[in-house]
Design a protein around this motif. Structure first.
Motif, short mmCIF file in Angstrom:
data_model
loop_
_atom_site.label_atom_id
_atom_site.label_comp_id
_atom_site.label_asym_id
_atom_site.label_seq_id
_atom_site.Cartn_x
_atom_site.Cartn_y
_atom_site.Cartn_z
N GLN A 239 0.77 -1.39 -0.08
CA GLN A 239 -0.06 0.21 -0.04
C GLN A 239 0.77 1.39 -0.16
N PHE A 240 1.84 1.30 0.66
CA PHE A 240 2.74 2.58 0.56
C PHE A 240 4.33 1.89 0.08
N THR A 241 4.42 2.66 -0.86
CA THR A 241 5.75 2.29 -1.55
C THR A 241 6.48 3.81 -2.13
N THR A 242 7.77 3.47 -2.37
CA THR A 242 8.30 4.42 -3.17
C THR A 242 8.14 4.25 -4.84
N GLN A 243 9.09 4.26 -5.56
CA GLN A 243 8.80 4.04 -6.98
C GLN A 243 9.07 2.66 -7.14
N ILE A 244 9.54 1.83 -6.17
CA ILE A 244 10.09 0.35 -6.56
C ILE A 244 9.39 -0.40 -5.09
N GLU A 245 9.19 -1.65 -5.32
CA GLU A 245 8.69 -2.59 -4.27
C GLU A 245 9.86 -2.66 -3.28
N HIS A 246 9.21 -3.14 -1.88
CA HIS A 246 10.13 -3.07 -0.95
C HIS A 246 11.18 -4.26 -0.92
N TYR A 247 10.79 -5.29 -1.37
CA TYR A 247 11.45 -6.46 -1.66
C TYR A 247 11.57 -7.16 -0.30
N ASP A 248 11.00 -6.70 0.81
CA ASP A 248 11.13 -7.48 1.94
C ASP A 248 10.54 -8.86 2.07
N ASN A 249 9.40 -9.23 1.31
CA ASN A 249 8.82 -10.29 1.22
C ASN A 249 9.57 -11.35 0.34
N MET A 250 10.28 -10.77 -0.63
CA MET A 250 10.84 -11.37 -1.56
C MET A 250 12.33 -11.75 -0.56
N ALA A 251 12.94 -11.15 0.07
CA ALA A 251 13.99 -11.18 0.89
C ALA A 251 13.70 -12.38 1.88
N ALA A 252 12.18 -12.30 2.48
CA ALA A 252 11.93 -13.39 3.12
C ALA A 252 11.86 -14.72 2.57
N HIS A 253 11.55 -14.80 1.27
CA HIS A 253 11.72 -16.02 0.64
C HIS A 253 12.94 -16.73 0.38
N PHE A 254 13.96 -15.65 0.04
CA PHE A 254 15.42 -15.94 -0.03
C PHE A 254 15.83 -16.53 1.53
N ASP A 255 15.52 -15.77 2.24
CA ASP A 255 16.16 -16.37 3.65
C ASP A 255 15.44 -17.84 4.05
N ALA A 256 14.21 -18.08 3.73
CA ALA A 256 13.41 -19.22 3.81
C ALA A 256 14.14 -20.38 3.20
N MET A 257 14.49 -20.04 1.94
CA MET A 257 15.12 -20.76 0.99
C MET A 257 16.64 -21.39 1.52
#
Length: 448
Positions: A239-257
């Motif tokens: 809901q609240f972003t800059t020009q780009i996505e936060h990538y926090d969830n994607m980072a969480a995917h990477f950490d889980a992997m």
């Protein structure tokens, strides 16, 4: 040299190409263009659905056909346009405008990419391709491996095995239960992984729908964006972003992997060690060579290969997880080049899983060796004896067993039974103690 399996710099596109070539549908430059085209078309169709732009039926049908029939020739057209624009997303926009000319839909052309910035396309198309790769390739491969481990656990649930803590003989266990350890660990981490949403950014140049709002100030663009991203694309709009996505969830995917990879590395090292202890033999294949110098060798190369690939994947996932959530102010370009490498650790993981499965398929249980190791280590029942003696209020039972067993060269059944005979306990207790063997001192475990 032309690019082929022999000239490729990366082993993913060379030596291992045959194992992961299907992943180019998610992670190649072609795939990125395909998903960008898909998002741009879905967006235009959604504008039509919301009656912001009028789309004739023939235009809708044509757009669907462009998305469904996107191929390498179409991707090459976009690359040719990019040579002029020097901007990859703008090239997609011009490509689609040219395709609209094919059905004389010139009045619709300027609604392509209406109010958007390139990251509205990138930060939806890349998460969408990532989601598809995870759901269609990664999770099925991981769950198949987990099921194979579960099958082994069931096959060997009653096989006693000498445990080793700190590398030393310890209280016996069951081989099947040791495999269930990995089944449970994988199950837990997959459960955590699947709860992480596939996040996306969609909100204009700096995340505020500026252009959309100034053109149609009475329209609720936040609801529009949420419905498009969440319902049409199947992602989760931030809901609240800059020009780009936060990538926090994607980072969480990477950490889980990474955690899952570490579990698999642990599995590979344990099985490697069991092979070295001769608990497992390995099936041989006619014509294969284990060593260039030692003809007798059958090396556990599949588990070594998997461990190496998982390590490479973890190193890359670590960088991706650390770098992507960090961007200067409202946007810098460092995420762009990094994101193009998503398929590299993903591919190494798939290669590793395939190697583990191959290695598991070669395992031949050597029950004779497991039995002999238990027979050679009667000292491990000392824990059982001293615990029963505690129950009987025997004075200093731990110390008595320590004196008998600790550091001694060899403690066999005879030594243990001789010790029991000297104990000042009832005959019934002595009988109970003598019934304990390394093969039956196994405790209890849950059902599996």
């Amino acid at each position: 040299m032309e690019l082929n399996a022999l000239s490729a710099i990366s082993p993913i596109d060379g030596r291992y190409r045959g194992q992961v070539q299907h992943l180019d549908e998610y992670f190649s430059e072609y795939a990125l263009m395909k998903y960008r085209v898909l998002v741009e078309i879905e967006y235009l169709l959604f504008l039509g659905e919301k009656k912001i732009v009028k789309l004739p039926a023939k235009v809708k049908a044509h757009l669907r056909k462009v998305a469904e029939e996107f191929d390498f020739a179409a991707a090459q057209q976009i690359k040719d346009i990019e040579k002029i624009t020097n901007h990859d997303v703008k090239a997609v926009e011009y490509f689609l405008k040219a395709r609209l000319d094919e059905v004389e839909a010139g009045e619709v052309k300027e609604w392509i990419h209406f109010g958007l910035t390139s990251q509205d396309i990138n930060n939806t198309s890349i998460p969408l391709s990532w989601k598809n790769a995870v759901e269609h390739e990664y999770l099925p491969a991981l769950l198949n491996l987990q099921h194979k481990l579960h099958d082994f656990a069931n096959d060997w649930k009653h096989v006693p095995m000498l445990a080793r803590t700190h590398g030393q003989p310890a209280s016996p266990t069951r081989l099947g239960k040791e495999f269930m350890v990995f089944v449970e660990r994988l199950e837990g981490q997959v459960e955590l992984f699947t709860h992480i949403p596939f996040a996306a950014k969609f909100g204009g140049a700096t995340g505020n729908f500026n252009a959309h709002h100034v053109a149609f100030p009475k329209r609720n663009w936040i609801d529009f964006g949420n419905e498009f991203v969440n319902n049409i694309l199947g992602l989760h709009r931030m809901q609240f972003t800059t020009q780009i996505e936060h990538y926090d969830n994607m980072a969480a995917h990477f950490d889980a992997m990474k955690r899952i990879n570490n579990i698999l590395i642990d599995l590979c090292r344990d099985i490697w060690t069991y092979i070295s202890m001769d608990y497992f033999k390995q099936q041989t294949k006619k014509g294969e060579v284990g060593s260039s110098a030692m003809p007798h060798k059958v090396n556990p190369i599949d588990f070594e290969n998997a461990e190496g690939n998982l390590g490479i994947a973890n190193a890359l996932l670590e960088h991706l997880a650390a770098k992507l959530p960090v961007s200067r102010l409202q946007r810098d370009l460092t995420d762009s080049t990094v994101l193009r490498n998503l398929g590299v650790p993903f591919s190494h993981i798939i290669i590793a899983i395939k190697a583990i499965e191959k290695g598991l398929g070669k395992l031949l249980l050597n029950e004779k060796k497991l039995h002999s190791d238990l027979e050679d280590n009667w000292a491990v029942v000392a824990e059982a004896i001293q615990t029963i003696l505690r129950r009987e209020n025997y004075p200093k039972p731990y110390e008595a067993l320590k004196e008998l067993t600790r550091g001694k060269a060899h403690i066999d059944k005879k030594a243990i039974h001789s010790f029991i005979t000297t104990l000042k306990v009832s005959g019934e207790v002595k009988k109970e103690l003598k019934a304990i063997t390394p093969q039956n001192y196994l405790g209890v475990v849950g059902e599996f």
